[in-house]
Design a protein around this motif. Structure first.
Motif, PDB file in Angstrom:
ATOM      1  N   ILE A 345      52.549  90.030  -7.176  1.00 44.16           N
ATOM      2  CA  ILE A 345      53.749  90.119  -8.021  1.00 44.16           C
ATOM      3  C   ILE A 345      54.341  88.711  -8.466  1.00 44.16           C
ATOM      4  N   VAL A 346      54.433  87.790  -7.513  1.00 39.94           N
ATOM      5  CA  VAL A 346      54.997  86.537  -7.545  1.00 39.94           C
ATOM      6  C   VAL A 346      54.093  85.851  -8.965  1.00 39.94           C
ATOM      7  N   ARG A 347      52.869  85.968  -8.990  1.00 39.41           N
ATOM      8  CA  ARG A 347      52.023  85.318 -10.015  1.00 39.41           C
ATOM      9  C   ARG A 347      52.539  86.052 -11.384  1.00 39.41           C
ATOM     10  N   LYS A 348      52.946  87.122 -11.412  1.00 43.54           N
ATOM     11  CA  LYS A 348      52.962  87.778 -12.574  1.00 43.54           C
ATOM     12  C   LYS A 348      54.493  87.379 -13.147  1.00 43.54           C
ATOM     13  N   THR A 349      55.455  87.240 -11.917  1.00 42.70           N
ATOM     14  CA  THR A 349      56.823  86.805 -12.224  1.00 42.70           C
ATOM     15  C   THR A 349      56.784  85.443 -12.792  1.00 42.70           C
ATOM     16  N   ALA A 350      56.069  84.272 -12.457  1.00 48.54           N
ATOM     17  CA  ALA A 350      55.822  82.980 -12.514  1.00 48.54           C
ATOM     18  C   ALA A 350      55.330  83.260 -14.059  1.00 48.54           C
ATOM     19  N   ASP A 351      54.702  83.797 -14.675  1.00 49.11           N
ATOM     20  CA  ASP A 351      54.094  83.921 -15.883  1.00 49.11           C
ATOM     21  C   ASP A 351      55.415  84.214 -16.703  1.00 49.11           C
ATOM     22  N   GLU A 352      56.266  85.177 -16.480  1.00 40.15           N
ATOM     23  CA  GLU A 352      57.430  85.605 -17.160  1.00 40.15           C
ATOM     24  C   GLU A 352      58.305  84.203 -17.238  1.00 40.15           C
ATOM     25  N   VAL A 353      58.520  83.480 -16.055  1.00 42.09           N
ATOM     26  CA  VAL A 353      59.644  82.459 -16.230  1.00 42.09           C
ATOM     27  C   VAL A 353      59.089  81.335 -16.760  1.00 42.09           C
ATOM     28  N   PHE A 354      57.577  81.126 -16.848  1.00 40.50           N
ATOM     29  CA  PHE A 354      57.231  80.025 -17.354  1.00 40.50           C
ATOM     30  C   PHE A 354      57.319  80.062 -19.025  1.00 40.50           C
ATOM     31  N   LYS A 355      57.437  81.346 -19.380  1.00 37.70           N
ATOM     32  CA  LYS A 355      57.601  81.423 -20.732  1.00 37.70           C
ATOM     33  C   LYS A 355      58.558  80.839 -21.275  1.00 37.70           C
ATOM     34  N   ILE A 356      59.765  80.692 -20.553  1.00 33.46           N
ATOM     35  CA  ILE A 356      61.162  80.165 -21.196  1.00 33.46           C
ATOM     36  C   ILE A 356      61.402  78.993 -20.768  1.00 33.46           C
ATOM     37  N   THR A 357      60.821  78.497 -19.405  1.00 32.33           N
ATOM     38  CA  THR A 357      61.124  77.189 -18.856  1.00 32.33           C
ATOM     39  C   THR A 357      60.105  76.325 -19.223  1.00 32.33           C
ATOM     40  N   GLY A 358      58.764  76.837 -19.599  1.00 36.05           N
ATOM     41  CA  GLY A 358      57.748  76.074 -19.823  1.00 36.05           C
ATOM     42  C   GLY A 358      56.789  75.690 -18.678  1.00 36.05           C
ATOM     43  N   LYS A 359      55.710  75.586 -18.554  1.00 37.34           N
ATOM     44  CA  LYS A 359      54.888  75.485 -17.381  1.00 37.34           C
ATOM     45  C   LYS A 359      55.261  74.349 -16.607  1.00 37.34           C
ATOM     46  N   ASP A 360      55.212  74.467 -15.448  1.00 38.04           N
ATOM     47  CA  ASP A 360      55.362  73.381 -14.408  1.00 38.04           C
ATOM     48  C   ASP A 360      54.377  72.325 -14.542  1.00 38.04           C
ATOM     49  N   GLU A 361      54.435  71.134 -14.383  1.00 42.76           N
ATOM     50  CA  GLU A 361      53.594  70.293 -14.387  1.00 42.76           C
ATOM     51  C   GLU A 361      52.558  70.286 -13.321  1.00 42.76           C
TER      52      GLU A 361
END
Length: 490
Positions: A345-361
């Motif tokens: 669930i966290v990995r799916k949530t991370a995808d949603e967050v990265f869409k607007i914040t950009g991927k963490d380096e």
């Protein structure tokens, strides 16, 4: 269950020391530890009296690997199957369809609320979120670089000083244990206060570190929306937190709301068993969560990834872990032996967050580490799969939270689980018994006091205090004198 089946629900134990046979009942696939106190034997010649052999067997279980201390209806975990359920509801369904506050109601009261019940609960939590004005002075008294978990732990204890009616030491030890309407009302009021003020206290700890003025909890926002507002609002008109981040934080709060009798929850119950006020019990749980083996795990993941650096450094890191030169954070779990259901669930949530914040380096490094560990026989044999901490730290980092604030983001939602278990214990059948574990004493037998002039020096690093190298003002002070005597001789 038939008579023959009931008869089979026992454990037969033969004590080879005495030849006696004991029958111990099995209830819900558990045996009472106190039943083993009946298994006694004469002390052998030369045996230590401290073993208390004639007083019955004790159960040795270092770290509570297989000891049940309470009957609970709250959270079920099947570590082998990767199952987590709150009150019977799979965590996957709740994360998709519920919210943190609705799930809080479920965990505490045992049922999903109706719309009206949910509205009342949510309203009371928000209504009790504001802090007394004096609390600003309390937070300002901390050093500018104080760790936010130290502030939050202190703040929960401080909070209890405001509510004398919530303290069994002042109002009577049965304040929370009678189950009367009056008792339940007092209990619920403290639950509203603790859940409501958890975000406020955390936001105040955050703001004081940023050197900003504190923000009054706003009306009309969700639980996590209000939290983000209190941390981030800088005077903008009609400011609203980003809805994607608000929802992501709500999901993460829901996932972290409870996890059965983990270290911090057990600490809350151990402390609460003395019938102390709930604020002190929650403060104790917060202190337990502060530890790097518990609430600091997602912070440790980020520090690990930073130390690895680029994806091409992963293989050498993996080999260093195998040689026990490095620690692998974010993999494996005390309970889960296959996979942590929250991690998906966290990995799916991370995808949603990265869409607007950009991927963490660090994301590519994390994925390279994940792939390498999942293919390596060393980690496969040890069942070291990614846990909830592996990706949650990346989400928090992408959302702009400082590393040392990660444990706070764990503690705030876990207040719900702590309260659910505390409430259950207060209302359990038979009342509350203070928790008093046994020990296996392996120290010195009886010995006589030796005058200081006759004592010999005992060597060994564990048998004497460590010398401290003083510097700065203390070093100067120790070079001075007091009443014509050197301070170092005092």
């Amino acid at each position: 269950m038939g008579a023959s089946q009931e008869k089979n629900q026992t454990l037969t134990v033969r004590d080879n020391r005495t030849g006696k046979v004991y029958t111990i009942p099995i209830d819900d696939n558990s045996v009472p530890a106190t039943a083993f106190k009946a298994i006694k034997a004469p002390r052998l010649p030369g045996e230590r009296e401290e073993n208390e052999t004639e007083k019955g067997l004790r159960i040795a279980d270092r770290g509570f690997l297989n000891t049940a201390v309470i009957k609970s209806k709250i959270t079920h975990i099947d570590g082998d199957a990767g199952v987590l359920r709150y009150r019977g509801y799979p965590i996957e369904q709740l994360a998709l369809k519920s919210s943190h506050l609705e799930t809080a109601y479920l965990l505490i009261y045992g049922v999903l609320p109706t719309k009206q019940q949910h509205n009342v609960f949510q309203s009371e939590v928000h209504r009790h979120s504001a802090m007394h004005a004096d609390s600003e002075e309390f937070f300002r008294s901390f050093r500018y670089d104080a760790h936010p978990m130290a502030m939050l732990t202190s703040a929960f204890a401080y909070l209890g000083s405001y509510y004398a009616e919530a303290n069994p030491s002042l109002e009577g030890q049965n304040l929370y244990t009678t189950g009367t309407p009056e008792s339940l009302t007092i209990m619920d009021k403290q639950i509203y206060r603790l859940i409501g003020k958890a975000t406020t206290l955390a936001a105040m700890a955050y703001r004081v570190r940023q050197g900003r003025e504190f923000v009054t909890p706003p009306h009309g926002l969700s639980y996590t929306g209000s939290f983000l507002y209190q941390m981030d609002h800088l005077g903008q008109e009609d400011y609203r937190p980003n809805p994607v981040l608000e929802k992501a934080l709500d999901v993460l709060f829901l996932l972290h709301a409870d996890h059965e009798l983990n270290a911090s929850c057990t600490t809350v119950l151990q402390t609460g068993s003395s019938l102390v006020d709930p604020y002190s019990a929650i403060a104790a749980g917060c202190a337990s969560l502060y530890g790097p083996l518990h609430g600091g795990a997602n912070e440790a993941v980020i520090r690990m990834l930073i130390s690895i650096g680029k994806p091409e450094n992963v293989p050498s890191f993996i080999e260093a872990v195998k040689r026990r030169e490095k620690v692998l954070s974010g993999f494996g779990h005390r309970v889960y032996k296959t996979s942590d259901p929250r991690s998906f669930i966290v990995r799916k949530t991370a995808d949603e967050v990265f869409k607007i914040t950009g991927k963490d380096e660090l994301l590519e490094t994390a994925m390279a580490l994940h792939e390498a560990a999942m293919k390596d026989e060393y980690f496969i044999k040890r069942k070291l799969a990614p846990n909830v901490d592996f990706c949650s730290g990346l989400i928090y980092r992408a959302m702009g939270f400082p590393l040392d604030f990660f444990p706070v983001l764990f503690a705030v939602p876990r207040v719900v689980g702590w309260l659910a278990h505390w409430r259950q214990m207060m209302l359990q059948e038979g009342g509350v018994k203070i928790w008093r574990p046994r020990q296996i004493f392996v120290g010195a037998a009886k010995r006589d006091y030796v005058p200081i002039e006759e004592r010999s020096v005992v060597t060994g690093i564990k048998n004497a205090p460590s010398p401290i190298a003083h510097s700065g003002i203390m070093k100067r002070t120790m070079l001075g004198t007091f009443k014509d005597k050197p301070l170092t001789k005092l």
